[in-house]
Design a protein around this motif. Structure first.
Motif, PDB file in Angstrom:
ATOM      1  N   ASP A  70       0.806  -1.220   0.000  1.00 30.85           N
ATOM      2  CA  ASP A  70       0.000   0.000   0.000  1.00 30.85           C
ATOM      3  C   ASP A  70       0.842   1.274   0.000  1.00 30.85           C
ATOM      4  O   ASP A  70       0.284   2.372  -0.066  1.00 30.85           O
ATOM      5  N   GLN A  71       2.152   1.141   0.070  1.00 26.32           N
ATOM      6  CA  GLN A  71       3.030   2.306   0.221  1.00 26.32           C
ATOM      7  C   GLN A  71       3.642   2.722  -1.115  1.00 26.32           C
ATOM      8  O   GLN A  71       4.380   1.955  -1.720  1.00 26.32           O
ATOM      9  N   PRO A  72       3.378   3.944  -1.584  1.00 26.15           N
ATOM     10  CA  PRO A  72       3.996   4.414  -2.828  1.00 26.15           C
ATOM     11  C   PRO A  72       5.517   4.584  -2.706  1.00 26.15           C
ATOM     12  O   PRO A  72       6.236   4.455  -3.689  1.00 26.15           O
ATOM     13  N   VAL A  73       5.992   4.880  -1.505  1.00 22.37           N
ATOM     14  CA  VAL A  73       7.431   5.001  -1.236  1.00 22.37           C
ATOM     15  C   VAL A  73       7.752   4.085  -0.062  1.00 22.37           C
ATOM     16  O   VAL A  73       7.126   4.177   0.998  1.00 22.37           O
ATOM     17  N   TRP A  74       8.702   3.198  -0.260  1.00 19.56           N
ATOM     18  CA  TRP A  74       9.117   2.252   0.768  1.00 19.56           C
ATOM     19  C   TRP A  74      10.569   2.516   1.122  1.00 19.56           C
ATOM     20  O   TRP A  74      11.427   2.584   0.244  1.00 19.56           O
ATOM     21  N   ILE A  75      10.848   2.700   2.398  1.00 16.35           N
ATOM     22  CA  ILE A  75      12.204   2.993   2.869  1.00 16.35           C
ATOM     23  C   ILE A  75      12.735   1.762   3.590  1.00 16.35           C
ATOM     24  O   ILE A  75      12.087   1.254   4.517  1.00 16.35           O
ATOM     25  N   THR A  76      13.916   1.311   3.186  1.00 11.54           N
ATOM     26  CA  THR A  76      14.453   0.076   3.729  1.00 11.54           C
ATOM     27  C   THR A  76      15.974   0.047   3.648  1.00 11.54           C
ATOM     28  O   THR A  76      16.566   0.748   2.835  1.00 11.54           O
ATOM     29  N   HIS A  77      16.579  -0.764   4.474  1.00 10.53           N
ATOM     30  CA  HIS A  77      18.017  -1.013   4.348  1.00 10.53           C
ATOM     31  C   HIS A  77      18.245  -2.383   3.694  1.00 10.53           C
ATOM     32  O   HIS A  77      19.377  -2.791   3.473  1.00 10.53           O
TER      33      HIS A  77
END
Length: 149
Positions: A70-77
């Motif tokens: 559901d997330q247009p931008v996903w932040i991850t390492h």
């Protein structure tokens, strides 16, 4: 092949430049994965995207939030694409083995850090050898991005 743009940060920091680039990605209707160098950095960028501009809203999430689809931008390492993104943003010298799965990649590096510049040059050569299409973007004195040869 993936279109890879190198974004040479010389006038502003990553935390200043990233939100504006992600706004453009989101406005285009594309989805993005932002890959950072650490879990702590992912948390810091998540917090910044909530507070960088009181008049802006950039929908995004992290593993802590869940619901990646559901997330247009996903932040991850992590080297992942759980939201079906077509754009990969690499920060902190992060390297992805999945770069070919994305239509576009934005390589953001600190031009005031000689190690980061040298590492970016090495990645440029590697990407060129693999046949990716490369562009180089530099910040103007006004803080805008200008494509260079």
């Amino acid at each position: 092949m993936t279109d890879i743009g190198f974004y040479h940060l010389t006038r502003s920091s990553l935390v200043q430049a990233l939100p504006r680039l992600l706004e453009k990605v989101h406005a285009s209707g594309a989805r993005a994965v932002v890959m950072t160098g650490s879990e702590e950095r992912s948390g810091a960028l998540d917090a910044i995207l909530w507070t960088y501009d009181q008049d802006a809203f950039l929908p995004h999430g992290t593993a802590r939030d869940g619901n990646a689809e559901d997330q247009p931008v996903w932040i991850t390492h992590q080297d992942e694409n759980p939201n079906g993104a077509s754009i990969l943003v690499l920060t902190d010298g992060a390297v992805s083995a999945r770069i070919g799965e994305f239509a576009r990649c934005l390589e953001m590096f600190d031009g005031n850090d000689e190690e980061a510049v040298q590492a970016a040059r090495a990645r440029w050569k590697s990407y060129a050898a693999a046949g990716h299409r490369l562009t180089y973007w530099q910040q103007t004195p006004a803080g805008r991005w200008e494509e260079k040869d």
